[in-house]
Design an enzyme around this catalytic site. Structure first.
Site, mmCIF file in Angstrom:
data_model
loop_
_atom_site.group_PDB
_atom_site.id
_atom_site.type_symbol
_atom_site.label_atom_id
_atom_site.label_comp_id
_atom_site.label_asym_id
_atom_site.label_seq_id
_atom_site.Cartn_x
_atom_site.Cartn_y
_atom_site.Cartn_z
ATOM 1 N N CYS A 220 0.814 -1.226 0.000
ATOM 2 C CA CYS A 220 0.000 0.000 0.000
ATOM 3 C C CYS A 220 0.845 1.272 0.000
ATOM 4 C CB CYS A 220 -0.955 -0.006 1.186
ATOM 5 S SG CYS A 220 -2.191 -1.298 1.024
ATOM 6 N N HIS B 142 -3.233 7.330 1.881
ATOM 7 C CA HIS B 142 -3.648 6.025 1.375
ATOM 8 C C HIS B 142 -5.093 5.777 1.788
ATOM 9 C CE1 HIS B 142 -3.750 1.893 0.315
ATOM 10 N NE2 HIS B 142 -3.757 1.445 1.559
ATOM 11 N N ASN C 151 -10.241 0.170 -1.191
ATOM 12 C CA ASN C 151 -8.781 0.217 -1.125
ATOM 13 C C ASN C 151 -8.212 -0.382 -2.411
ATOM 14 O OD1 ASN C 151 -6.070 -0.092 -0.603
ATOM 15 N ND2 ASN C 151 -6.329 -1.003 1.415
#
Ligand code: UT7
Length: 366
Positions: free
Chosen positions: A137, A293, A323
């Site tokens: 990520c 993020h 996500n």
């Protein structure tokens, strides 16, 4: 804001034509931005038909309302190529102008090679180095820093930086996988970085010159088992890198200790922002646009609250896309550009945390 970091003048190696990558720090600025998400929308209600979950739980615990799912005809590299084409168009250059490709993904088309070479081939870019980064990520922050570093080697004008992930094919859409399956979606984003070896001024927090300013990156492998996909792999004690038993044992799907990751993410993302600000003599207030993020809206809200930033300075697209791992930062950039928050001259910070543990932040003047 103090003025310790007044305009940095790019130096030339005095009395010598030899290239010195330390002295010759080039200007590296964003000239193109592209993004791509697949057409198919999967709502929380759709997931509730597959597993024991519900819209209320997903919305309140994560902020996610829907996510995108790639078509069976698409590979991760296809998503990446769509985003890259848009980035090239917006930079006003062609694939033939690319001098380096740096891409982040944790869901490559093949176990080997990575997707950098596939992007290069599909775009018909020159035979330049195409580098895959595995920063999970945080991967896009690592890509930007890596591109910035390679720019110092000289001889490059345009660098394609891509973040792409196709998670929906790796998830477990049964009750057993509900704590991860509802979180992730598919997407890609790309930037074109223009390298100017002869720039007279570099971007700093004190001027309005566009460009990458600084990065802070890190990792802590002791957190590996808090979020990982166990197989396939070359684990000691396993004779083959994958067996049918691995599928039966759910070793090929992500496993996550959500609370553990949540706790570390909030702490690290706040401290990264503070530390990069401190290094440049500014405070979080001086940041115009914070791009975090997109793992959980509650994480980003906690970070925003601790930093004391108003809502409009922090970009979130998790409600629409979930996500998207490597793609979250450029997807946020595209959104913020569309709604007018991201315009030339704005001081931008990205910040990300994920599996590894791995983390990163980039400071740049858009
Ligand atoms: O980008 C990579 C980095 N990833 C992250 O940063 C993710 C960080 N973690 C999180 O975002 C959160 O921990 C989650 C969203 C994953 C989970 O939220 P939580 O508030 O930490 O929930 P929990 O894991 O403590 O689970 C609470 C309850 C459990 O039930 P019991 O044991 O209380 O009866 C879970 O079984 O919620 C249950 N649960 C669900 N219920 C409905 C877990 N997943 C679901 C689901 N639907 N999808």
């Amino acid at each position: 804001m103090n003025n310790h970091h007044s305009s940095v003048i790019v130096g030339k190696a005095s009395g010598s034509s030899r290239y010195d990558p330390v002295v010759h720090r080039p200007s590296v600025k964003v000239t193109g931005l592209g993004h791509y998400v697949p057409e198919k929308i999967v709502t929380n209600a759709d997931l509730a038909e597959l597993m024991d979950t519900n819209d209320e739980w997903i919305r309140t615990r994560t902020g996610i309302c829907e996510r995108r799912m790639a078509d069976i005809s698409q590979s991760t590299s296809d998503l990446a190529v769509e985003a890259s084409k848009e980035a090239l168009r917006s930079a006003g250059i062609g694939a033939q102008d690319i001098d380096l490709i740096v891409v982040s993904t944790i869901t490559p088309d093949y176990y080997m090679p990575g997707i950098g070479v596939l992007i290069q081939d599909k775009l018909k870019a020159p035979p330049v180095m195409a580098l895959d980064i595995r920063g999970q990520c945080a991967g896009f922050t690592w890509c930007l820093a890596t591109a910035d570093g390679y720019a110092r080697l000289g001889g490059m004008k345009n660098i394609l930086v891509v973040g792409a992930d196709l998670q929906t094919r790796i998830l477990d859409y049964s009750d057993a996988g509900r704590n991860t399956a509802v979180l992730f979606g598919d997407g890609a984003g790309a930037l074109i970085l223009r390298v100017d070896q002869d720039a007279q001024q570099l971007a700093t927090v004190d001027n309005t010159v566009s460009g990458l300013i600084d990065h802070e990156l890190g990792s802590d492998g002791s957190g590996c088992l808090s979020l990982y996909v166990k197989r396939p792999g070359m684990m000691a004690g396993k004779e083959r890198f994958m067996t049918t038993q691995d599928m039966d044992e759910r070793s090929t799907v992500p496993h996550m200790d959500g609370r553990q990751v949540f706790k570390h993410a909030t702490l690290k993302m706040e401290s990264l922002v503070r530390s990069l600000c401190k290094k440049h003599g500014i405070t979080p207030d001086d940041i115009d646009v914070l791009i975090p993020h997109q793992a959980n809206f509650r994480i980003n809200e906690m970070v925003r609250g601790k930093l004391g930033l108003p809502h409009h300075k922090v970009v979130n697209v998790i409600d629409k896309y979930g996500n998207t791992t490597s793609a979250t930062l450029p997807l946020c950039m595209a959104e913020a550009q569309k709604d007018g928050r991201l315009v030339r001259g704005k001081l931008v910070m990205t910040v990300a945390f994920g599996s590894g543990f791995s983390w990163g932040a980039n400071l740049l003047r858009w």
